[in-house]
Design an enzyme around this catalytic site. Structure first.
Site, PDB file in Angstrom:
ATOM      1  N   LYS A  22      -8.958 -10.136   4.065  1.00  7.23           N
ATOM      2  CA  LYS A  22      -7.939  -9.992   5.103  1.00  7.23           C
ATOM      3  C   LYS A  22      -8.287  -8.824   6.033  1.00  7.23           C
ATOM      4  O   LYS A  22      -8.250  -8.956   7.243  1.00  7.23           O
ATOM      5  CB  LYS A  22      -6.596  -9.761   4.382  1.00  7.23           C
ATOM      6  CG  LYS A  22      -5.388  -9.677   5.256  1.00  7.23           C
ATOM      7  CD  LYS A  22      -4.132  -9.956   4.429  1.00  7.23           C
ATOM      8  CE  LYS A  22      -3.594  -8.734   3.706  1.00  7.23           C
ATOM      9  NZ  LYS A  22      -2.843  -7.811   4.557  1.00  7.23           N
ATOM     10  N   ARG A 121       8.659  -0.145   8.563  1.00 10.27           N
ATOM     11  CA  ARG A 121       7.518   0.643   8.079  1.00 10.27           C
ATOM     12  C   ARG A 121       7.179   1.798   9.028  1.00 10.27           C
ATOM     13  O   ARG A 121       7.344   1.688  10.243  1.00 10.27           O
ATOM     14  CB  ARG A 121       6.322  -0.277   7.833  1.00 10.27           C
ATOM     15  CG  ARG A 121       6.633  -1.250   6.713  1.00 10.27           C
ATOM     16  CD  ARG A 121       5.503  -2.173   6.409  1.00 10.27           C
ATOM     17  NE  ARG A 121       4.345  -1.465   5.909  1.00 10.27           N
ATOM     18  CZ  ARG A 121       3.171  -2.033   5.695  1.00 10.27           C
ATOM     19  NH1 ARG A 121       3.008  -3.317   5.954  1.00 10.27           N
ATOM     20  NH2 ARG A 121       2.161  -1.339   5.240  1.00 10.27           N
ATOM     21  N   GLN A 167      -5.849   2.325   7.927  1.00  7.87           N
ATOM     22  CA  GLN A 167      -5.171   1.843   9.136  1.00  7.87           C
ATOM     23  C   GLN A 167      -5.087   2.957  10.168  1.00  7.87           C
ATOM     24  O   GLN A 167      -5.342   2.736  11.354  1.00  7.87           O
ATOM     25  CB  GLN A 167      -3.772   1.320   8.787  1.00  7.87           C
ATOM     26  CG  GLN A 167      -3.829   0.059   7.938  1.00  7.87           C
ATOM     27  CD  GLN A 167      -2.468  -0.497   7.593  1.00  7.87           C
ATOM     28  OE1 GLN A 167      -1.448   0.159   7.793  1.00  7.87           O
ATOM     29  NE2 GLN A 167      -2.439  -1.693   7.065  1.00  7.87           N
ATOM     30  N   ASP A 312      -3.841  -1.473  -2.858  1.00  7.30           N
ATOM     31  CA  ASP A 312      -3.157  -2.775  -2.806  1.00  7.30           C
ATOM     32  C   ASP A 312      -3.122  -3.464  -4.166  1.00  7.30           C
ATOM     33  O   ASP A 312      -2.420  -4.461  -4.341  1.00  7.30           O
ATOM     34  CB  ASP A 312      -3.832  -3.687  -1.781  1.00  7.30           C
ATOM     35  CG  ASP A 312      -3.586  -3.208  -0.362  1.00  7.30           C
ATOM     36  OD1 ASP A 312      -2.649  -2.416  -0.153  1.00  7.30           O
ATOM     37  OD2 ASP A 312      -4.338  -3.623   0.547  1.00  7.30           O
ATOM     38  N   LYS A 339       4.771   0.374   1.861  1.00 10.70           N
ATOM     39  CA  LYS A 339       4.062  -0.901   2.038  1.00 10.70           C
ATOM     40  C   LYS A 339       5.075  -2.000   2.417  1.00 10.70           C
ATOM     41  O   LYS A 339       6.190  -1.696   2.812  1.00 10.70           O
ATOM     42  CB  LYS A 339       3.294  -1.242   0.763  1.00 10.70           C
ATOM     43  CG  LYS A 339       2.190  -0.230   0.436  1.00 10.70           C
ATOM     44  CD  LYS A 339       1.063  -0.275   1.450  1.00 10.70           C
ATOM     45  CE  LYS A 339       0.004   0.769   1.166  1.00 10.70           C
ATOM     46  NZ  LYS A 339      -0.972   0.886   2.259  1.00 10.70           N
ATOM     47  N   ARG A 343       6.852  -0.490  -3.094  1.00  9.19           N
ATOM     48  CA  ARG A 343       6.211  -1.120  -4.256  1.00  9.19           C
ATOM     49  C   ARG A 343       6.383  -0.332  -5.554  1.00  9.19           C
ATOM     50  O   ARG A 343       6.070  -0.872  -6.615  1.00  9.19           O
ATOM     51  CB  ARG A 343       4.725  -1.374  -3.970  1.00  9.19           C
ATOM     52  CG  ARG A 343       4.511  -2.537  -3.038  1.00  9.19           C
ATOM     53  CD  ARG A 343       3.062  -2.929  -2.880  1.00  9.19           C
ATOM     54  NE  ARG A 343       2.958  -4.047  -1.954  1.00  9.19           N
ATOM     55  CZ  ARG A 343       1.906  -4.307  -1.191  1.00  9.19           C
ATOM     56  NH1 ARG A 343       0.845  -3.520  -1.243  1.00  9.19           N
ATOM     57  NH2 ARG A 343       1.907  -5.342  -0.383  1.00  9.19           N
TER      58      ARG A 343
END
Ligand code: S3P
Length: 426
Positions: A22, A121, A167, A312, A339, A343
């Site tokens: 991804k 977010r 990111q 992740d 996230k 999480r």
């Protein structure tokens, strides 16, 4: 869609070709759109997140053709056009954060929006460095989307990001590609480096020195790339094979970039029987075949520099840890709270329902393993694809049936998830 999971098979055997990465799929679309010429991207991800990036760059006037065989042909003159509507990033943080770095230096205004989860977010992490570079970005008072970006001429900065994030790093590098002077970004630990690898491949003026990356104004050449399989998707098959007795499976085309293989290092430490059968490089990314066999595992501590290398995978590692002897302690993972869902809270809440002995801490969780999960309940996915897939695997090791509400979130990264699982159940 509610999915009922029950173990109506004996074990897992056979082979799975892991679908496309991804992270690399997003980058291939963004960088090819900025390059002058024809790029060919083979094995593009069929997840909804990379599709959001693809559609967004179409809205910006780039000629992008997604073929039935998962090949994408991009013809670009390297120039983006003002969008006629708001740009929809869907559920994808990568789309919103990376694209912001590109839009900040265009000659037009654009607005980035996202779904309910993405709209909560944190975007301060990119707004702050981009503003230091001269960008004009407005957000809500909590620094969340919608983001209105009035394109400006940017200048380079030296930026230290105390929380390693690919990111944020990629956003700054994308802005630095067209800023006056040098831009450097340094992190305490190395986050995934697909951006650096691809930009180097495309001829950007970029230098990497440990955890510091430097970039200067560059023209990108188009690429011809084949995207490898996603280790974050492979992780669910690895977890299931390790915890379901007598399993023995082969995973092909697994991306093995060392900035992503934290899960293999941890599982190795826990005593997992995982063999790398072959390894090669495709377009400067390492790729290999894994053989995974059912294993007796021991708990361990997961903290510090390894966290960005498996961020992740923490939800599925938590599921594995419920089956390992002893305690698994996960620390330094507070970014999990930012996230697709929080999480830490969502994993702990849902695994507890299944009978796991798991406790939340401010920056992670503590799992006392070696207990049979019971199930016999409904669980929630909180708009989070990784939670949906982790709960599916947990369902396979529960004594009784479980029902996963809104299992369709799996499509964000892995639409063929269930089909591939069915193919190895014997
Ligand atoms: C990603 C980086 C990671 C990861 C996300 C994808 C990327 O986020 O959690 O799923 O493609 O750059 P952070 O950079 O915020 O840690």
């Amino acid at each position: 869609m509610t999915k009922s999971i029950i173990k109506n098979f004996n074990t897992l055997k056979g082979q799975v070709i892991v679908p496309a990465d991804k992270s690399i799929s997003h980058r291939a679309i963004i960088f090819s759109s900025l390059a002058k010429g024809k790029s060919i991207i083979k094995n593009f991800s069929d997840g909804q997140d990379p599709r959001s990036t693809l559609n967004l760059f179409k809205e910006l006037g780039v000629d992008i053709d997604l073929r039935n065989d998962s090949t994408v042909i991009i013809n670009s003159n390297g120039i983006l056009l003002p969008p006629t509507e708001e740009l929809d990033c869907g559920n994808s943080g990568t789309t919103m954060r990376l694209t912001s770095g590109v839009l900040a230096r265009q000659e037009f205004e654009s607005v980035l929006v996202g779904d309910q989860s993405l709209s909560k977010r944190p975007m301060k992490r990119i707004i702050e460095p981009l503003t230091l570079m001269g960008a004009d970005i407005s957000a809500t008072e909590n620094y969340t989307a919608p983001l209105t970006i009035k394109g400006q001429k940017l200048h380079g900065i030296e930026y230290y990001n105390k929380n390693a994030s690919a990111q944020v790093k990629s956003c700054i590098l994308l802005a630095g590609l067209d800023a006056e002077g040098k831009t450097t970004i340094t992190e305490p630990y190395l986050s995934r480096n697909h951006t650096e690898i691809m930009l180097q491949h495309m001829g950007a003026n970029i230098k990497v020195n440990g955890c510091c990356v430097e970039i200067e104004k560059s023209e990108l050449s188009p690429i011809d790339i084949e995207i490898c399989g996603d280790i974050s998707s492979a992780a669910y098959f690895i977890a299931a094979a390790l915890t379901i007795p007598n399993s023995d499976i082969i995973l092909k085309n697994v991306g093995l970039n060392p900035t992503r293989t934290g899960i293999l290092d941890i599982l190795n430490k826990m005593g997992a029987d995982i063999k790398i059968l072959d390894k090669k490089q495709i377009c400067s990314e390492e790729v290999g075949t894994l053989e995974i066999k059912y294993s007796h595992l021991n708990g361990c501590e997961i903290s510090g520099e390894i966290i960005p290398r498996l961020i992740d995978e923490i939800p599925i590692i938590a599921v594995i840890a419920t089956q390992a002897n002893g305690t698994t302690l996960i620390k330094d993972a507070q970014d999990l709270r930012a996230k697709e869902s929080d999480r830490i809270t969502t994993v702990v809440t849902e695994l507890k329902k299944l009978g796991a002995d798991i406790k939340e801490t401010p920056d992670g969780m503590i799992i006392n393993g070696g207990k049979q999960l019971i199930g016999n309940c409904e669980v929630e996915t909180y708009h989070d694809h990784r939670l949906a897939m982790s709960l599916y695997v947990a369902g396979l090791i529960c004594q009784k049936e479980i029902s996963i509400n809104h299992f369709e979130w799996v499509n964000i990264s892995f639409p063929t998830f269930e089909e591939l699982f069915e193919s190895i159940k014997v």
